[in-house]
Design an enzyme around this catalytic site. Sequence first.
Site, PDB file in Angstrom:
ATOM      1  N   ARG A 127      12.628  -6.809  -1.508  1.00  0.00           N
ATOM      2  CA  ARG A 127      12.103  -6.211  -2.738  1.00  0.00           C
ATOM      3  C   ARG A 127      11.205  -5.042  -2.366  1.00  0.00           C
ATOM      4  NH1 ARG A 127       8.372  -9.868  -5.200  1.00  0.00           N
ATOM      5  NH2 ARG A 127       6.809  -8.393  -4.524  1.00  0.00           N
ATOM      6  N   GLU A 146       5.218  -1.019  -0.656  1.00  0.00           N
ATOM      7  CA  GLU A 146       5.684  -1.727   0.553  1.00  0.00           C
ATOM      8  C   GLU A 146       7.076  -2.251   0.278  1.00  0.00           C
ATOM      9  OE1 GLU A 146       4.461  -5.648   1.414  1.00  0.00           O
ATOM     10  OE2 GLU A 146       4.287  -6.228  -0.680  1.00  0.00           O
ATOM     11  N   ASN A 148       9.222  -5.835   0.933  1.00  0.00           N
ATOM     12  CA  ASN A 148       9.113  -7.240   1.351  1.00  0.00           C
ATOM     13  C   ASN A 148      10.479  -7.721   1.805  1.00  0.00           C
ATOM     14  OD1 ASN A 148       6.284  -8.002   0.490  1.00  0.00           O
ATOM     15  ND2 ASN A 148       7.094  -7.116  -1.395  1.00  0.00           N
ATOM     16  N   SER A 153       9.575 -12.898  -3.976  1.00  0.00           N
ATOM     17  CA  SER A 153       9.714 -13.898  -5.037  1.00  0.00           C
ATOM     18  C   SER A 153       9.769 -13.279  -6.431  1.00  0.00           C
ATOM     19  CB  SER A 153       8.589 -14.911  -4.939  1.00  0.00           C
ATOM     20  OG  SER A 153       7.364 -14.244  -5.017  1.00  0.00           O
ATOM     21  N   LYS A 305       3.979  -3.841   7.763  1.00  0.00           N
ATOM     22  CA  LYS A 305       3.333  -2.609   7.307  1.00  0.00           C
ATOM     23  C   LYS A 305       3.373  -1.542   8.408  1.00  0.00           C
ATOM     24  CE  LYS A 305       1.518  -4.826   3.538  1.00  0.00           C
ATOM     25  NZ  LYS A 305       2.283  -6.071   3.500  1.00  0.00           N
ATOM     26  N   LYS A 364      -4.710  -1.422   5.430  1.00  0.00           N
ATOM     27  CA  LYS A 364      -3.844  -2.608   5.353  1.00  0.00           C
ATOM     28  C   LYS A 364      -3.649  -3.285   6.701  1.00  0.00           C
ATOM     29  CE  LYS A 364      -0.998  -1.084   1.513  1.00  0.00           C
ATOM     30  NZ  LYS A 364       0.378  -1.149   0.969  1.00  0.00           N
ATOM     31  N   GLU A 368       0.896 -10.520   4.431  1.00  0.00           N
ATOM     32  CA  GLU A 368       1.655 -10.567   3.191  1.00  0.00           C
ATOM     33  C   GLU A 368       0.970 -11.499   2.203  1.00  0.00           C
ATOM     34  OE1 GLU A 368       4.329  -8.828   2.495  1.00  0.00           O
ATOM     35  OE2 GLU A 368       4.415  -7.946   4.488  1.00  0.00           O
ATOM     36  N   GLY A 369       1.390 -11.410   0.968  1.00  0.00           N
ATOM     37  CA  GLY A 369       0.960 -12.405  -0.007  1.00  0.00           C
ATOM     38  C   GLY A 369      -0.175 -11.962  -0.902  1.00  0.00           C
ATOM     39  N   ARG A 450       5.290  -6.142 -12.371  1.00  0.00           N
ATOM     40  CA  ARG A 450       4.063  -6.952 -12.379  1.00  0.00           C
ATOM     41  C   ARG A 450       2.914  -6.084 -12.842  1.00  0.00           C
ATOM     42  NH1 ARG A 450       3.787  -8.739  -6.404  1.00  0.00           N
ATOM     43  NH2 ARG A 450       4.609  -6.643  -6.295  1.00  0.00           N
TER      44      ARG A 450
HETATM   45  P1  ADP Z   1       1.206  -7.580   0.183  1.00  0.00           P
HETATM   46  O1  ADP Z   1       2.271  -7.660   1.210  1.00  0.00           O
HETATM   47  O2  ADP Z   1       0.038  -8.448   0.480  1.00  0.00           O
HETATM   48  O3  ADP Z   1       1.725  -7.742  -1.208  1.00  0.00           O
HETATM   49  P2  ADP Z   1       0.806  -4.795  -0.556  1.00  0.00           P
HETATM   50  O4  ADP Z   1       1.011  -3.645   0.342  1.00  0.00           O
HETATM   51  O5  ADP Z   1       1.847  -4.994  -1.594  1.00  0.00           O
HETATM   52  O6  ADP Z   1       0.628  -6.099   0.331  1.00  0.00           O
HETATM   53  O7  ADP Z   1      -0.587  -4.663  -1.252  1.00  0.00           O
HETATM   54  C1  ADP Z   1      -1.057  -5.616  -2.171  1.00  0.00           C
HETATM   55  C2  ADP Z   1      -1.502  -4.940  -3.457  1.00  0.00           C
HETATM   56  O8  ADP Z   1      -2.477  -3.947  -3.177  1.00  0.00           O
HETATM   57  C3  ADP Z   1      -0.393  -4.223  -4.196  1.00  0.00           C
HETATM   58  O9  ADP Z   1       0.309  -5.122  -5.036  1.00  0.00           O
HETATM   59  C4  ADP Z   1      -1.168  -3.173  -4.962  1.00  0.00           C
HETATM   60  O10 ADP Z   1      -1.735  -3.742  -6.135  1.00  0.00           O
HETATM   61  C5  ADP Z   1      -2.305  -2.825  -4.018  1.00  0.00           C
HETATM   62  N1  ADP Z   1      -1.939  -1.653  -3.183  1.00  0.00           N
HETATM   63  C6  ADP Z   1      -1.309  -1.694  -2.000  1.00  0.00           C
HETATM   64  N2  ADP Z   1      -1.111  -0.454  -1.507  1.00  0.00           N
HETATM   65  C7  ADP Z   1      -1.651   0.383  -2.393  1.00  0.00           C
HETATM   66  C8  ADP Z   1      -1.768   1.817  -2.463  1.00  0.00           C
HETATM   67  N3  ADP Z   1      -1.317   2.583  -1.493  1.00  0.00           N
HETATM   68  N4  ADP Z   1      -2.380   2.343  -3.558  1.00  0.00           N
HETATM   69  C9  ADP Z   1      -2.876   1.563  -4.528  1.00  0.00           C
HETATM   70  N5  ADP Z   1      -2.793   0.223  -4.520  1.00  0.00           N
HETATM   71  C10 ADP Z   1      -2.184  -0.370  -3.474  1.00  0.00           C
HETATM   72 MG    MG Z   2       4.313  -7.870   0.863  1.00  0.00          MG
HETATM   73 MG    MG Z   3       3.008  -6.505  -2.166  1.00  0.00          MG
END
Ligand code: ADP
Ligand code: MG
Ligand code: MG
Length: 474
Positions: A127, A146, A148, A153, A305, A364, A368-369, A450
């Site tokens: 995803r 990102e 996944n 899920s 990442k 970052k 994950e999660g 979401r």
């Molecule tokens: P995870 O694998 O934990 O889901 P993400 O990279 O999706 O990691 O980051 C988690 C959350 O952080 C995202 O769902 C988003 O709400 C916020 N986020 C992540 N990267 C960014 C970004 N570059 N700009 C703004 N918000 C971000």
């Molecule tokens: Mg993720």
């Molecule tokens: Mg995410």
Amino acid sequence: MACSLGLGEKFTDGALLEQLALVAKDAAALHGVIMRTKEDPNSSEVVNYAPFTLFPTPIPKPVFEQARLVQKDFNLLVDMVSRDSTFLEQALASTIIVDNFTARLFKIYRHVLQEGASSPINLGLNRSDYMLHCGENGITSLKQIEINTIAASFGGLASQLPAVHRHILKVAGIHDVHVMENTTVAVLAHGIEKAWSIYGSDRAVVMFLVEETQMNIFDQRLLEHELWNQNVPVIRRKFEDVTEKGYLDGEKRLFLDGHEVAVVYYRYGYMPQQYTEKNWEARLMMERSRAVKCPDIAGHLAGTKKVQQELSRPGILERFFPDNPDAVSRIRSTFAGLYSLDQGDEGDRALAMALRDPDMFVLKPQREGGGNNIYGEEICHVLNEVKDRPERSVYILMDKITPLPISNCILRRGSPLKLQTCLSELGIFGVYVRQGTEMVLNECAGHLLRTKSSEFADGGVAAGVAALDNPYFT
Ligand code: ADP
Ligand code: MG
Ligand code: MG
């Protein structure tokens, strides 16, 4: 594309919102947009509606179409990255020195690589998540958060949600908003079925490797039901079941409780806390087996990442798509600025940039999660602590994306009903199956929207922050 506002703007009457919320929660129950409770996460005696928004959220159609179109490119990219050991070794070299979890995964990867892959079949369900960055000029652009590649899920529940929002809109008297179908669960099941049938044993099963605490079981059950409907048998097992009862025969076929396992579908095993030493052994056994792994260990690593950041370097996409400049530009246009923090001049520049203006970035770790990222002043704090040590390679730095806030209500058990300022994240599910060197299936499966209150910087639905939503086109 100009930014636009949501349906929540039209509803200022609190009593009307309360009425709609009652209708909405019952509709969610009727259509199976449900979860088990926090109090009793392993029982279905009492269940809750899953958190969701009262209204669907507007999205410019061209941006949505762009996200769907690029999904097949991303499927190909994940597949190619997962087969390129030179790239994975280089990309993750600095990370695995300092990040123990990635290092453990990498150790399994090297083990399997050395032994030689035992399955010619690859199955990827991923995803790719985006936010619609709203620039100062009011132009919306699709930017990837990102991808996944493991345990992505909510494809199940997202497939049920259109019916819920359609009903709410009807009751609310909104007739000019169309909520499209979401085919995610059917297409994901089709991919799993394809890999299972190539494996070629009618009696062999698909094993969902599931978590200890199964609050989100209905999301998975929807996929299971699709598979059973296609006469694909499914079992659900935990790591400890694999440790206690799983074994490989002389041809590395994976057996458990009298079942031959054709496909291992990981819905668990993406966080360090999910591994005991025995679980690591079980993971290794599954990876060594002839079963199709979804994803295999290389596909898991392809979703880190750090790999995402390395893919954004000039020339890297070209290396993977030497004859397909269109795919390169489709993918690259979704990249936000991504920066390595490895020791050296390049990393020093990124570090200084983040310290100067932390609100422009997200820091970052390789996790994950949800809930793991670092924002604002905390970025300076963390970077100052690690800046003279190789541990800074645990992190990558990313430009912060700022979507247009939209007014909506989030329905979550125990939360008061109120209109709030929300931000949305669009996920597009992809599925592919490769047999030997041939891609036998490459599809865009469907979507997941979401939405969370803009108060929260981070966190998903399972983390209790975001809510399920549907897009509608503007
Ligand atoms: P995870 O694998 O934990 O889901 P993400 O990279 O999706 O990691 O980051 C988690 C959350 O952080 C995202 O769902 C988003 O709400 C916020 N986020 C992540 N990267 C960014 C970004 N570059 N700009 C703004 N918000 C971000
Ligand atoms: Mg993720
Ligand atoms: Mg995410």
